[in-house]
Design an enzyme around this catalytic site. Structure first.
Site, PDB file in Angstrom:
ATOM      1  N   GLU A  80       0.806  -1.210   0.000  1.00 39.50           N
ATOM      2  CA  GLU A  80       0.000   0.000   0.000  1.00 39.50           C
ATOM      3  C   GLU A  80       0.846   1.269   0.000  1.00 39.50           C
ATOM      4  O   GLU A  80       0.527   2.237  -0.674  1.00 39.50           O
ATOM      5  CB  GLU A  80      -0.933   0.005   1.215  1.00 39.50           C
ATOM      6  CG  GLU A  80      -1.934   1.129   1.159  1.00 39.50           C
ATOM      7  CD  GLU A  80      -3.201   0.772   1.919  1.00 39.50           C
ATOM      8  OE1 GLU A  80      -4.268   1.191   1.467  1.00 39.50           O
ATOM      9  OE2 GLU A  80      -3.117   0.076   2.935  1.00 39.50           O
ATOM     10  N   ASP A  81       1.924   1.255   0.765  1.00 40.44           N
ATOM     11  CA  ASP A  81       2.672   2.500   0.988  1.00 40.44           C
ATOM     12  C   ASP A  81       3.974   2.626   0.200  1.00 40.44           C
ATOM     13  O   ASP A  81       4.657   3.632   0.312  1.00 40.44           O
ATOM     14  CB  ASP A  81       3.038   2.639   2.484  1.00 40.44           C
ATOM     15  CG  ASP A  81       1.797   2.674   3.365  1.00 40.44           C
ATOM     16  OD1 ASP A  81       0.710   2.919   2.814  1.00 40.44           O
ATOM     17  OD2 ASP A  81       1.928   2.452   4.571  1.00 40.44           O
TER      18      ASP A  81
END
Ligand code: MN
Length: 417
Positions: free
Chosen positions: A78-79
């Protein structure tokens, strides 16, 4: 604040003699470290300490290798610019699926009621699919709660409320008592800091007196058990958590003097037989408080909890609460469904039938209910044994004690039932 390092994770694994390949763990660490390079937590520390803290907690719960690896990698897709495919290629399908499960749970853009029911729905789907995803989410949330003060107040309140309404409730339902207590106390601290401090103070005032009293009781029980040749492993006082004391005082309207289990005596024994013998010894020596002896060994709670409970009058007329259990029951009481990973043979991924049946029931039902129904159903099912819920939706449906989610479904729509 202690920053968790990779060495701390390895140590937690070694201490518990978990079957984890440390080379693969190292690879996961290096990948996560590089991927999160330059990122900071809102508290100002390098980001990598968060996934490490998550992995350490998972090791403390004695979870398996894929879960711990997924804990280290849980925020990577996600990051960062490392993809899920890359994780799949390096660590295999099982780890990739767990990471994906956690990522899906985290990606929620809804607000208010909609957000709440969507969140619940995702939790249910994830639990039914692979409950280890939810363990990672719990470990992730515990660390986020411990660094909550760095976030804006509105966000703090949202996370804390969601923790109480969803995470703690689900942990309770999965029999993860220790984890539920931790989630609740951290959320309570963020939501009602003043009351939290009051409880801290109140317990600090009461503790010395109660501990001393309990110690004397403990010593007499120990020698009685020895005299009667009953084996025991451990006797200790268990302090009630701030949030549950506060709930008893406010929601149940009890007086402090009516709460007898501020510190309860816990007796850990080797076998089930020893549990009953210990209870017999206790009841021969001290007068039981009527109606307080509970046999959760013969009749476990819905969430799998087992123990013998009783309360007796001490010589000075005060009440002492006692919980008697085996080590295995104790681990089950603290870690619930997560304890099964420790006890089951390698490769077994399903928890016992009772939990699985409940998870499947919920997975089936959530497919058919609307968000509103789901919300009420979940509240009813999750909070069935609870005193109250800080939920935004106030409908109360009167069902007999022991009603299941299926009874509820009949109640809302006979066609769904
Ligand atoms: Mn995270």
């Amino acid at each position: 604040m202690n920053l968790v390092t990779f060495d701390d994770v390895k140590q937690a694994i070694r201490e518990r003699k978990l079957a984890v390949d440390l080379d693969i763990l190292q690879l996961a660490y290096e990948l996560a470290k590089e991927a999160h390079e330059g990122q900071l937590r809102s508290t100002g520390e390098p980001y990598i300490h968060h996934p490490l803290a998550t992995a350490k907690t998972l090791a403390e719960w004695r979870l398996d290798q894929p879960t711990i690896i997924a804990g280290i990698l849980h925020d990577v897709p996600e990051d960062t610019n490392v993809s899920l495919e890359e994780i799949h290629r390096l660590f295999g399908a099982e780890v990739a699926k767990l990471v994906q499960g956690v990522t899906k749970l985290g990606r929620l853009k809804y607000r208010g009621l909609e957000r709440y029911s969507e969140n619940l729905r995702k939790m249910f789907v994830a639990m039914a699919d692979d409950v280890r995803t939810v363990f990672i989410k719990f470990a992730d949330r515990l660390h986020n709660l411990s660094t909550l003060q760095a976030l804006p107040m509105v966000k703090q309140q949202r996370i804390a409320t969601e923790t109480l309404e969803i995470y703690a409730a689900i942990a309770d339902r999965l029999g993860m008592g220790e984890i539920k207590d931790q989630l609740e106390d951290l959320a309570f601290k963020a939501l009602r800091p003043e009351e939290y401090q009051q409880m801290e103070q109140l317990l600090a005032e009461q503790a010395p007196k109660l501990e001393q009293k309990l110690l004397a009781f403990q010593l007499s029980l120990k020698s009685l058990l020895k005299e009667n040749n009953v084996s025991f492993l451990e006797l200790y006082g268990r302090h009630k958590h701030n949030y549950s004391v506060w709930k008893k005082l406010t929601v149940k309207g009890k007086q402090l003097t009516q709460i007898h289990d501020l510190i309860a005596l816990r007796v850990i024994v080797p076998s089930v037989e020893d549990c009953y013998q210990t209870l017999a010894v206790v009841h021969r020596q001290w007068t039981p408080v009527p109606g307080r002896a509970k046999d959760y060994i013969a009749r476990p709670k819905d969430n799998g909890y087992q123990s013998l409970h009783t309360a007796v009058f001490d010589n000075d007329g005060t009440v002492v609460e006692i919980q008697i259990r085996t080590s295995e029951m104790h681990e089950q009481a603290e870690y619930g469904i997560a304890a099964h990973w420790h006890y089951k043979e390698k490769g077994a991924k399903r928890a016992d039938n009772k939990h699985t049946a409940w998870l499947q029931e919920i997975a089936e039902l959530q497919k058919r209910l609307t968000d509103d129904d789901l919300l009420t159903a979940a509240k009813l099912e999750l909070f069935k044994n609870r005193i109250f819920a800080l939920t935004p939706h106030g409908d109360v449906i009167d069902l007999p004690d022991g009603a299941t989610i299926i009874d509820f479904a009949y109640h809302v729509h006979t066609d769904i039932g």
